[in-house]
Design an enzyme around this catalytic site. Structure first.
Site, mmCIF file in Angstrom:
data_model
loop_
_atom_site.group_PDB
_atom_site.id
_atom_site.type_symbol
_atom_site.label_atom_id
_atom_site.label_comp_id
_atom_site.label_asym_id
_atom_site.label_seq_id
_atom_site.Cartn_x
_atom_site.Cartn_y
_atom_site.Cartn_z
ATOM 1 N N GLY B 240 -3.007 -5.317 15.490
ATOM 2 C CA GLY B 240 -3.451 -4.090 16.160
ATOM 3 C C GLY B 240 -4.951 -4.054 16.277
ATOM 4 N N ILE B 467 1.056 -3.952 10.244
ATOM 5 C CA ILE B 467 0.527 -4.684 11.408
ATOM 6 C C ILE B 467 -0.053 -6.026 10.970
ATOM 7 C CG2 ILE B 467 0.123 -2.544 12.666
ATOM 8 C CD1 ILE B 467 -2.878 -2.812 11.983
ATOM 9 N N GLY B 468 0.431 -6.487 9.829
ATOM 10 C CA GLY B 468 -0.081 -7.730 9.258
ATOM 11 C C GLY B 468 -0.899 -7.462 8.017
ATOM 12 N N ALA B 511 -2.961 1.627 3.362
ATOM 13 C CA ALA B 511 -2.410 1.259 2.055
ATOM 14 C C ALA B 511 -2.607 2.388 1.056
ATOM 15 C CB ALA B 511 -3.066 -0.013 1.552
ATOM 16 N N ILE B 614 -7.018 -3.224 -6.455
ATOM 17 C CA ILE B 614 -6.474 -4.161 -5.469
ATOM 18 C C ILE B 614 -4.964 -4.261 -5.714
ATOM 19 C CG2 ILE B 614 -6.525 -6.532 -4.614
ATOM 20 C CD1 ILE B 614 -9.078 -4.878 -4.010
ATOM 21 N N LEU B 615 -4.195 -3.903 -4.703
ATOM 22 C CA LEU B 615 -2.748 -3.796 -4.890
ATOM 23 C C LEU B 615 -2.052 -5.148 -4.824
ATOM 24 C CD1 LEU B 615 -2.360 -0.627 -2.643
ATOM 25 C CD2 LEU B 615 -2.515 -0.717 -5.155
ATOM 26 N N ASN B 616 -2.611 -6.042 -4.019
ATOM 27 C CA ASN B 616 -2.078 -7.408 -3.949
ATOM 28 C C ASN B 616 -3.239 -8.322 -3.571
ATOM 29 O OD1 ASN B 616 -1.094 -9.895 -2.929
ATOM 30 N ND2 ASN B 616 0.902 -8.994 -2.467
ATOM 31 N N GLY B 687 -9.438 1.402 0.900
ATOM 32 C CA GLY B 687 -9.091 0.558 2.043
ATOM 33 C C GLY B 687 -9.856 -0.753 2.055
ATOM 34 N N GLU B 690 -10.890 -3.276 6.848
ATOM 35 C CA GLU B 690 -12.029 -3.371 7.755
ATOM 36 C C GLU B 690 -13.327 -3.772 7.066
ATOM 37 O OE1 GLU B 690 -10.890 0.032 10.996
ATOM 38 O OE2 GLU B 690 -11.365 0.701 8.987
#
Lengths: 319, 728, 172
Positions: B240, B467-468, B511, B614-616, B687, B690
């Site tokens: 996206g 979206i990836g 996220a 950091i979630l992953n 986030g 970006e």
């Protein structure tokens, strides 16, 4: 894409005389989807027997259907005509090189933005409609050989190397076959930029003949906007041999700068017999660029060509 | 049994740290990975329904007003079912979170390439040929012409503090330079596509969109129907980067065509149409002024930005978004100026604002470092503020210093201020460059339903998209962590407006926002389990399908006799205003510039980033790789070229809009600093989608300067611009 | 017109418009949507399939020209639960994000490894006359440059391919 009749030729004589051939299709279909090419009949020549690379008169005869990847990987080409292997490998992508053919590559159309946009006037697409590139965005455009009717460049890398190798194009027509020197194969745009080659209606390219390899070092240098998978802004195919510290023989052809792979024998003559100094290179390059002119957005190609050429000559003249 | 939480206060409980399953924050592979690598994940223009017709757009060939359309040849082609035009077609896509239709109508042509009709036929081949056969008579418009030199300076977009002019005059060192960036395209690999199907009054649209809850309202508004009758489905979205935030012309056209023909209609834009008729990032001109003392300490900052858009579009590129709070300096002047142009609509492209704003600012900072003779890392460190200098807010966290320090060490930064053009290897001039990274952090309202089955499996449902970005992975991990399940026992269902409305993917908030809603739903399920065990939720341990409390371990199946369901809802609150929330980082690059041709190659590039929990780390790293590569494109190759006469985009394909290819990108390295930001949300995560682009290009441009002494201020640094400054 | 395609070992008799590209035949007529349309002009590689062992852009060839050619699409390489070594390596190395370019990347890489085994040089190969090719990062990147990835998983794609390439070398 307008409707067309599809037919498949089973031998060369059946194909000759047809208005539009398709082989790799990588450029023709691209342009048909844009509505730039609108054949109502296409003749599939992919099953014709033109896929061999043969030893021929001390050089090579390359069937028109030999793919760019097979040609680049052929050990004879790699050893004897490395400039050609290098040029092919610098072009397009692995996928495209697998489909693109030798004959088709010679007949590639320009990447001019306005040629590809059917809503922009273009003398190459519609003679007499005007040239939108002049006064528009001209990054890709020609500094040599252009006319007031067209400033497009020829996009091939392969043909640039072949130009330096004095290749001949073998074509089959209604009246038999003929050989055309690649240096005579492409027309300059003048007032009819739609006529790009000297091929007659229905003539089929059957092969490209490479004369015996010239002596000397060979190289292909391509300068572009990203590291891979982009058309040349400037490219140089060079072959130079030295004797007693002087330039003995040269063949230099240029891509990305003109409506056809560019070669200038006067420029080459100005190098022969001279010592490989910066002064020699620059004086000769002045001859090469005597009529060069930019359109604004491509002015940089003049110094870029000068610099790239100097580096190529320096490399090739090293003994 | 739902749980709603408004983020009015910092949440320092760090509840996720108390969990026992041990799957969150691990580098788990994406659960949908096997589908994607085998070609069985279905994108928008796939799973085509029986009898689907194909729609192809007709583009406006020039600016003006459509007077007449010649479609006789098209109508005669066998298989052509309909030609749709008229007032409901979209002029351009909706802006992100618009929640209503954008400007509609296909008579006034505001930019070349504007979709002015849709041809519908039984096959794609027929529809395309018919579309190409249509011609238009377009007269000059009777509206006022746009004038790209005529800028408007909206009052609430100009701010000042102290006296910048005076600070500039009194500064020991000052920089006053103007930079330009060209239009960019998001260039997601999946072109915009929709398949519309009506069942009576009910419309189902399979689309490629980032923010379904808004898209549903935008689509309904454009069609003039009740949003309740619109369902949008987007389980997989082929990228996206902002371009699919708002409903786009193909969705509305597909819906109109499906209504008119009574059959499902699929419309996939061509790549050329994506370039011409979706969104571009506006070109920018930026004047940046820096006033500093001899030690490089900033006393003044000026940042003016000039951007463009179509007439009547409210959106403008928020170039200066991060400027007010990134560095110290008591005198400030910050402003944005907008002009109206006849060019493709300007909208969001990955990290609107910071992507280009921080980039140019960080080039200016490099100019300051060079002028002051100070190591550019040290210069930035000296200018870190104690708190947001303009808003008087404390930072929720400011990890700039930490990322600068750690990143410089990881990269092997030479802090001795090596002179420009001092390192050469054959034809190649080698240089190093760095830049700071900064991006605002946002929380958005989001809902999710989590259902826990007695068999020890859980299902998550939200209209959030992946979206990836890794949504499937992180929501799986989060749910597994909270409920003590193996990830394989969790199924995440996304991208369907029949599910509770999520935050959508955009603005780097996906996220954290969607994750918080899942966190809350799980927390409420935990409360229920705790209650059943007669214990307190905070004393409950869930692990491997067992509930453990008070020295007892009970399988979930024994506690639950029916599926247990909860909807979690996060709502942004005071923490969005009370503190300045941002994510931070630093980039370091080693570039090689060819002394003959001016070509630049990025040899090495490193990024260190801090974005809360950091979630992953695997998917987060990939997001950073993506951002940094956008930065490589912005620095070196990407530029939408507009014709100077009519503004049309001339390089509207991938042959001439140069995305970085594999050979342009070295093996980038990424370091993620562990952090908990209590102000962000109950997960303390921020986030990261970006952050990786916000300044990345500057690290490369500064590297080019260090390699060559050539300062390119007009992006991208194509070889001609570098060449102009190199010795002959 | 009538044509016969051989895809992943299965024969399909089709009656299609001659204008139909191989890619559109796969996606619109055979429900094989693993091959993606990213540009439709051979400029992105998302549509890459393997034809008689060679990677090609399926968007730039007509379906009716492909009879008698053995086509392999991503669906023919492996399925969830039975992934090919490259597919599996892409998952573990996170060699994708949105996944749209991925089938093309994997088909391309599958055939590219065979090109390298055959000793084909690339634009970055120093010695054109070498019989063998060593696939370092630079070689892999150049050879994979016909496959764009906007999510920019390139470093992970290179890692995944190099792992499989090295494993193959060890096995040989």
């Amino acid at each position: 894409m307008t409707p067309f009749n599809y037919e498949r030729a089973s031998d060369i004589s059946e194909a000759v005389g047809k208005p539009q051939f398709i082989a790799g299709g990588t450029n023709l279909l691209d342009l048909m989807k844009l509505g730039v090419e609108t054949p109502d009949r296409i003749t599939d020549i992919t099953r014709l027997d033109m896929k061999n690379i043969e030893d021929h008169e001390g050089g090579l005869r390359i069937g028109a259907l030999v793919s760019n990847s097979d040609l680049a990987a052929d050990m004879r080409v790699r050893q004897t005509y490395p400039v050609l292997s290098r040029a092919l490998l610098s072009g397009a992508s692995g996928q495209l090189r697998n489909m693109a053919t030798t004959g088709g590559n010679l007949l590639q159309r320009t990447r001019c933005y306005y040629f590809q946009d059917k809503s922009s006037p273009c003398n190459k697409r519609e003679p007499g409609s005007g040239c939108s590139a002049i006064g528009g965005v001209t990054r890709l455009h020609a500094i040599l050989g252009a006319s007031e009717h067209c400033i497009a460049t020829h996009p091939s890398d392969m043909a640039v190397a072949m130009q330096a190798l004095d290749a001949l194009v073998e074509v089959e027509g209604k009246d038999g076959s003929r050989r055309i020197a690649l240096s005579d194969f492409y027309r300059l745009p003048e007032d009819r930029p739609d006529r790009e080659t000297v091929l007659e209606y229905g003539e089929l390219i059957t092969a490209v003949v490479l004369p015996p390899a010239p002596t000397g070092k060979q190289t292909y240098r391509k300068v572009r906007d990203r590291a891979s998978y982009a058309f040349a802004l400037v490219s140089v195919a060079g072959i130079v041999s030295m004797q007693d510290g002087k330039i003995a023989q040269v063949a230099l052809a240029f891509g990305g700068v003109a409506p056809r792979p560019w070669r200038d024998l006067e420029f080459e003559a100005a190098l022969v017999g001279r010592a490989p100094t910066r002064e020699t290179f620059d004086a000769a390059t002045d001859i090469l660029l005597r009529d060069a002119s930019g359109q604004g957005g491509n002015d940089f190609k003049i110094p870029l060509l000068r610099r790239t050429l100097r580096a190529v000559l320096t490399e090739l003249c090293e003994e | 049994m739902n749980l709603h939480h408004k983020m009015d206060e910092a949440d320092r409980r760090n509840r996720l740290d108390d969990m026992a399953q041990g799957v969150l924050s691990t580098p788990m592979d994406r659960p949908e990975g096997p589908l994607k690598v085998s070609g069985t994940a279905t994108y928008a223009h796939e799973a085509q329904p029986e009898g689907m017709l194909h729609g192809v757009f007709v583009r406006a060939p020039r600016l003006g007003r459509v007077v007449e359309k010649d479609d006789a040849a098209a109508r005669e082609m066998a298989g052509v079912e309909a030609i749709i035009s008229g007032d409901r077609l979209l002029r351009n896509p909706a802006q992100g979170t618009a929640n209503e239709a954008p400007i509609q109508g296909a008579t006034e042509v505001h930019y070349v390439g504007q979709p002015v009709a849709l041809v519908v036929a039984d096959t794609f081949e027929t529809a395309r040929a018919a579309a190409q056969s249509i011609s238009f008579e377009i007269a000059d418009a009777d509206r006022a012409p746009t004038d790209p030199r005529n800028y408007d300076s909206p009052e609430d977009e100009q701010s000042s503090m102290g006296d910048l002019e005076k600070a500039m005059k009194e500064a020991a060192i000052s920089i006053d330079q103007t930079y330009t960036t060209p239009s960019h395209n998001s260039a997601a690999m999946e072109p915009h596509a929709s398949i519309a199907h009506w069942d009576g009054e009910k419309l189902t649209l399979r689309g490629s969109y980032q923010m379904l809850k808004y898209n549903r309202n935008e689509l309904a508004d454009a069609l003039g129907v009740d949003p309740e009758n619109v369902r949008i489905v987007a389980p997989y979205v082929g990228g996206g980067f902002g371009s699919k935030l708002g409903i786009a012309p193909e969705a509305v056209a597909a819906a109109l065509a499906a209504k008119e023909t009574g059959r499902p209609v699929g419309v996939a834009m061509t790549r050329q149409q994506v370039f011409e008729s979706t969104m571009r990032r506006s070109e920018t001109k930026q004047r940046i002024r820096l006033a500093a003392d001899a030690n490089g300490r900033l006393s003044g900052i000026g940042h003016d930005a000039w951007v463009s858009n179509l007439p009547d579009e409210d959106y403008f590129e928020p170039v200066t978004q991060a400027t007010p709070f990134t560095y110290r300096g008591e005198n400030r002047m910050i402003g944005t100026h907008v002009t109206r142009v006849s060019r493709t609509c300007a909208g969001s492209v990955r990290a609107p604002g910071e992507a280009v704003g921080v980039t140019c600012f960080e080039i200016a900072m490099d100019e300051l470092a060079n002028a002051a003779g100070i190591d550019p890392v040290e210069l930035r460190r000296r200018n870190i503020a104690e708190q947001d200098p303009t808003g008087d807010q404390p930072y929720s966290s400011n990890k700039l210093d930490a990322t600068l320090t750690s990143g410089a060490a990881a990269f092997g930064w030479d802090n001795s201020c090596p002179a420009p053009s001092s390192r050469r290897e054959g034809e190649w001039l080698i240089g190093q460059g760095m830049a700071s990274a900064v991006r605002v952090n946002t929380l958005m309202g989001s809902k999710a339903r989590v259902t826990l089955d007695p068999d020890g499996t859980a299902t998550v449902e939200t209209d959030m998209t992946d979206i990836g970005t890794g949504t499937y992975a992180i929501l799986t991990q989060l749910t597994a962590e909270m409920l003590g399940l193996k990830p394989s026992a969790v199924e995440v269902r996304l991208g369907d407006t029949d599910h509770p409305p999520g935050a959508g993917s955009g603005g780097s908030w996906g996220a954290a926002s969607a994750g918080s809603s899942v966190f809350l739903a799980c927390q409420s399920l935990r409360g229920h389990i705790a209650k059943a065990l007669g214990t307190d939720e905070k004393d409950l341990t869930l692990k491997d399908g067992q509930a453990i409390a008070d020295n007892r371990s009970v399988p979930l199946s024994e506690i639950l006799d029916a599926p247990l369901e909860s909807i979690g809802e996060i709502e942004p609150g005071d923490t969005g205003d009370d503190v300045r929330q941002a994510t931070w980082g630093a980039y370091f690059s080693e570039v090689a510039v060819n002394a003959v041709t001016g070509e630049t190659r990025v040899r090495r590039m490193h990024g260190t980033f801090a974005a809360g929990r950091i979630l992953n780390p695997k998917t987060a790293r990939s997001q950073c790789l993506g951002g940094m590569t956008f930065g490589i494109g912005m620095a070196l190759t990407e530029e939408l070229m507009h014709d100077p006469r009519d503004g049309r985009i001339v390089n509207r394909d991938f042959a001439e809009y140069h995305l970085p290819v594999n050979a342009d990108v070295p093996q980038l390295t990424v370091e993620l600093l562990e952090e908990r930001d209590p102000w962000a949300n109950p997960m303390q995560a921020k986030g990261i989608g970006e952050l990786g682009i916000c300044g990345a290009a500057a690290a490369i441009l500064n590297g080019i300067y260090n390699a060559t002494g050539v300062r390119v201020r007009d992006l991208p640094a194509t070889l001609d611009k570098v060449l102009a400054g190199l010795d002959d | 017109m009538k044509t016969t395609l051989t895809i992943n070992g299965n024969t399909h008799a089709l009656d299609i418009d001659p204008r139909t590209t191989l890619l559109d035949a796969l996606r619109n007529h055979l429900d094989l949507t693993g091959s993606k349309k990213g540009c439709d002009h051979g400029q992105c590689g998302a549509c890459t399939v393997i034809a008689d062992g060679r990677r090609i852009n399926s968007c730039l060839t007509l379906a009716c020209m492909m009879d008698g050619v053995e086509i392999t699409t991503v669906e023919g390489l492996g399925k969830p639960g039975d992934l090919s070594p490259l597919q599996d390596a892409f998952v573990r190395h996170d060699g994708f994000q949105c996944g749209y370019c991925t089938p093309g990347q994997i088909c391309s890489a599958t055939a590219m490894l065979e090109e390298a085994r055959a000793g084909w040089p690339s634009a970055v190969t120093d010695n054109l006359e070498g019989e063998t090719v060593s696939l370092g990062n630079g070689e892999i990147s150049e050879r994979m440059s016909g496959n764009l990835c906007r999510c920019a998983a390139y470093p992970n794609i290179v890692d995944a391919i190099r792992e499989v390439s090295e494993r193959k070398e060890v096995a040989e």
